[in-house]
Design a protein around this motif. Structure first.
Motif, PDB file in Angstrom:
ATOM      1  N   MET A   1      46.726  -5.905  25.303  1.00 11.86           N
ATOM      2  CA  MET A   1      48.171  -5.676  25.367  1.00 11.86           C
ATOM      3  C   MET A   1      48.825  -6.077  24.046  1.00 11.86           C
ATOM      4  O   MET A   1      48.515  -7.112  23.468  1.00 11.86           O
ATOM      5  CB  MET A   1      48.790  -6.488  26.507  1.00 11.86           C
ATOM      6  N   HIS A   2      49.733  -5.221  23.585  1.00 13.73           N
ATOM      7  CA  HIS A   2      50.486  -5.491  22.366  1.00 13.73           C
ATOM      8  C   HIS A   2      51.757  -6.246  22.740  1.00 13.73           C
ATOM      9  O   HIS A   2      52.625  -5.719  23.429  1.00 13.73           O
ATOM     10  CB  HIS A   2      50.834  -4.179  21.661  1.00 13.73           C
ATOM     11  N   ARG A   3      51.859  -7.474  22.291  1.00 14.22           N
ATOM     12  CA  ARG A   3      52.985  -8.324  22.673  1.00 14.22           C
ATOM     13  C   ARG A   3      54.149  -8.145  21.702  1.00 14.22           C
ATOM     14  O   ARG A   3      53.967  -8.230  20.483  1.00 14.22           O
ATOM     15  CB  ARG A   3      52.550  -9.783  22.684  1.00 14.22           C
ATOM     16  N   ILE A   4      55.344  -7.928  22.266  1.00 12.12           N
ATOM     17  CA  ILE A   4      56.551  -7.760  21.457  1.00 12.12           C
ATOM     18  C   ILE A   4      57.536  -8.862  21.816  1.00 12.12           C
ATOM     19  O   ILE A   4      57.920  -9.014  22.981  1.00 12.12           O
ATOM     20  CB  ILE A   4      57.197  -6.386  21.690  1.00 12.12           C
TER      21      ILE A   4
ATOM     22  N   PHE B   1      59.565   0.925  24.918  1.00  9.02           N
ATOM     23  CA  PHE B   1      58.249   0.349  25.197  1.00  9.02           C
ATOM     24  C   PHE B   1      57.912   0.434  26.687  1.00  9.02           C
ATOM     25  O   PHE B   1      56.756   0.640  27.061  1.00  9.02           O
ATOM     26  CB  PHE B   1      58.210  -1.094  24.713  1.00  9.02           C
ATOM     27  N   GLU B   2      58.934   0.289  27.531  1.00 10.41           N
ATOM     28  CA  GLU B   2      58.723   0.430  28.976  1.00 10.41           C
ATOM     29  C   GLU B   2      58.204   1.823  29.313  1.00 10.41           C
ATOM     30  O   GLU B   2      57.219   1.980  30.058  1.00 10.41           O
ATOM     31  CB  GLU B   2      60.037   0.170  29.713  1.00 10.41           C
ATOM     32  N   PHE B   3      58.831   2.862  28.746  1.00 13.23           N
ATOM     33  CA  PHE B   3      58.415   4.224  29.065  1.00 13.23           C
ATOM     34  C   PHE B   3      57.122   4.606  28.357  1.00 13.23           C
ATOM     35  O   PHE B   3      56.397   5.486  28.834  1.00 13.23           O
ATOM     36  CB  PHE B   3      59.547   5.207  28.736  1.00 13.23           C
TER      37      PHE B   3
ATOM     38  N   TRP C   1      50.527  -1.183  28.103  1.00 17.48           N
ATOM     39  CA  TRP C   1      50.074  -1.320  26.722  1.00 17.48           C
ATOM     40  C   TRP C   1      50.955  -2.311  25.965  1.00 17.48           C
ATOM     41  O   TRP C   1      50.480  -3.058  25.123  1.00 17.48           O
ATOM     42  CB  TRP C   1      50.099   0.040  26.027  1.00 17.48           C
ATOM     43  N   TYR C   2      52.257  -2.299  26.283  1.00 17.86           N
ATOM     44  CA  TYR C   2      53.208  -3.216  25.652  1.00 17.86           C
ATOM     45  C   TYR C   2      53.649  -4.291  26.648  1.00 17.86           C
ATOM     46  O   TYR C   2      53.877  -3.998  27.825  1.00 17.86           O
ATOM     47  CB  TYR C   2      54.464  -2.476  25.175  1.00 17.86           C
ATOM     48  N   GLY C   3      53.790  -5.498  26.167  1.00 20.94           N
ATOM     49  CA  GLY C   3      54.395  -6.577  26.932  1.00 20.94           C
ATOM     50  C   GLY C   3      55.573  -7.118  26.149  1.00 20.94           C
ATOM     51  O   GLY C   3      55.438  -7.449  24.961  1.00 20.94           O
ATOM     52  N   VAL C   4      56.751  -7.179  26.765  1.00 28.27           N
ATOM     53  CA  VAL C   4      57.979  -7.559  26.068  1.00 28.27           C
ATOM     54  C   VAL C   4      58.507  -8.879  26.613  1.00 28.27           C
ATOM     55  O   VAL C   4      58.545  -9.087  27.834  1.00 28.27           O
ATOM     56  CB  VAL C   4      59.056  -6.460  26.211  1.00 28.27           C
ATOM     57  N   GLN C   5      58.929  -9.761  25.702  1.00 30.55           N
ATOM     58  CA  GLN C   5      59.497 -11.049  26.107  1.00 30.55           C
ATOM     59  C   GLN C   5      60.643 -11.409  25.168  1.00 30.55           C
ATOM     60  O   GLN C   5      60.568 -11.180  23.958  1.00 30.55           O
ATOM     61  CB  GLN C   5      58.427 -12.151  26.045  1.00 30.55           C
ATOM     62  N   ASN C   6      61.719 -11.975  25.755  1.00 29.64           N
ATOM     63  CA  ASN C   6      62.871 -12.402  24.966  1.00 29.64           C
ATOM     64  C   ASN C   6      62.754 -13.878  24.601  1.00 29.64           C
ATOM     65  O   ASN C   6      62.372 -14.709  25.430  1.00 29.64           O
ATOM     66  CB  ASN C   6      64.171 -12.173  25.750  1.00 29.64           C
TER      67      ASN C   6
ATOM     68  N   VAL D   1      56.090   3.192  18.449  1.00 32.09           N
ATOM     69  CA  VAL D   1      55.226   3.810  19.462  1.00 32.09           C
ATOM     70  C   VAL D   1      54.387   4.914  18.833  1.00 32.09           C
ATOM     71  O   VAL D   1      53.187   5.040  19.116  1.00 32.09           O
ATOM     72  CB  VAL D   1      56.080   4.364  20.626  1.00 32.09           C
ATOM     73  N   GLU D   2      55.002   5.714  17.978  1.00 29.31           N
ATOM     74  CA  GLU D   2      54.236   6.775  17.310  1.00 29.31           C
ATOM     75  C   GLU D   2      53.140   6.181  16.436  1.00 29.31           C
ATOM     76  O   GLU D   2      52.013   6.692  16.396  1.00 29.31           O
ATOM     77  CB  GLU D   2      55.162   7.647  16.461  1.00 29.31           C
TER      78      GLU D   2
END
Length: 315
Positions: A1-4, A23-25, A34-39, A169-170
């Motif tokens: 997973m790619h962490r953002i 990233f959600e879509f 594939w993406y994990g997002v955290q604030n 994403v691209e």
């Protein structure tokens, strides 16, 4: 997973959070997380946006890590300076992360951390001059949607954060996934990084439906003649009356406005496609490649070939 990791501060602009939908879509398109997002924020806990919305965040510590760090902007980066803790954190993690980005005025944080020195960068057009004055070692380009210079990404204001995220994403998953994400987000078009922040249609801003209809028709038929008589007939006005009303509402003559729309369309094609200049001239209503070049130099002060070359690294 790619962490953002999103770095937010009190007074952050809520559009920064909007880019997380990209990233959600992307996860939905590829069928896996594939993406994990955290604030994150300097002190953790709730952070209040400029609108008053509160968002829960994790505290930035020496153990905080992500593959991509994105710094959200504030409404007034000139008078609201970033905290030393955030600047020091961004400076420290820049060499460890795969990439670092500044969304809108979040680029001021990257600049304060020294990450933009000697690089090309952009920010919201209304603060580009302030960034250049405060950080003269940066090559600030105020007329760009987003810029990628090595591992450092910066975007223009507001919705340009979506374009930057889509560009990531691209880069990660390919053009087809990025196109599918843009389609699901109902984005009118995918804007390459080299594209202008400004829209001729917004600049003209007609007051009546008739003139708006004429402009909409013109934009959809740029390859045609588009004479005053033709446009006037479309909105049921005499040519003389149409010219008078058009100029009064937009501040430009119909001929000048049509050329601006043609230039904008040609510029988008030059920056985003591999079509020849002859084809682009034909599809946007210029007589030939030479006529296109003359219009570009008159309108932008640059030849179309130079604009295409400069757009490639950002796109």
């Amino acid at each position: 997973m790619h962490r953002i990791g999103y770095v937010l501060a009190d007074g952050f602009q809520v559009m920064a959070l909007g880019s997380q939908a990209v990233f959600e879509f992307a996860n939905l398109v590829v069928g896996e997380p594939w993406y994990g997002v955290q604030n994150y924020s300097a002190n953790g806990g709730e952070v209040r946006s400029s609108l008053g919305l509160t968002v829960g965040t994790r505290q930035l510590t020496s153990r905080s890590s992500a593959d991509t760090w994105l710094v959200g902007g504030v409404l007034d980066p000139v008078n609201v300076l970033p905290s030393k803790a955030v600047v020091d954190f961004v400076r420290r993690v820049a060499s460890k992360a795969r990439r670092v980005g500044g969304l809108c005025t979040g680029g001021f944080v990257l600049a304060a951390a020294g990450l933009l020195d000697g690089r090309r960068a952009t920010t919201h057009w209304s603060y580009a001059d302030a960034m250049q004055r405060r950080h003269p070692d940066i090559q600030v380009e105020s007329d760009r949607i987003f810029i990628t210079d090595g591992a450092v990404w910066t975007s223009a204001g507001m919705t340009a954060g979506l374009d930057l995220a889509l560009g990531m994403v691209e880069k990660d998953l390919g053009a087809e996934v990025a196109r599918s994400v843009a389609h699901r987000l109902v984005m009118n078009q995918r804007r390459a990084g080299g594209q202008s922040q400004h829209s001729e249609m917004l600049k003209l801003a007609p007051k009546s439906d008739r003139i708006q209809q004429a402009l909409d028709y013109a934009r959809q038929h740029l390859a045609e003649d588009l004479s005053v008589e033709q446009l006037a007939e479309r909105v049921h006005l005499s040519p003389r009356q149409f010219s008078r009303v058009f100029t009064a509402e937009t501040g430009q003559s119909p001929a000048k406005a049509i050329e601006a729309l043609r230039l904008e369309a040609a510029r988008n094609m030059i920056e985003q496609s591999r079509h020849s200049l002859e084809t682009i001239a034909q599809e946007t209503g210029f007589r030939d490649r030479r006529h296109l070049r003359e219009a570009f130099i008159r309108g932008f002060g640059r030849a179309p070939q130079l604009m295409r070359r400069d757009a490639r690294p950002s796109a």
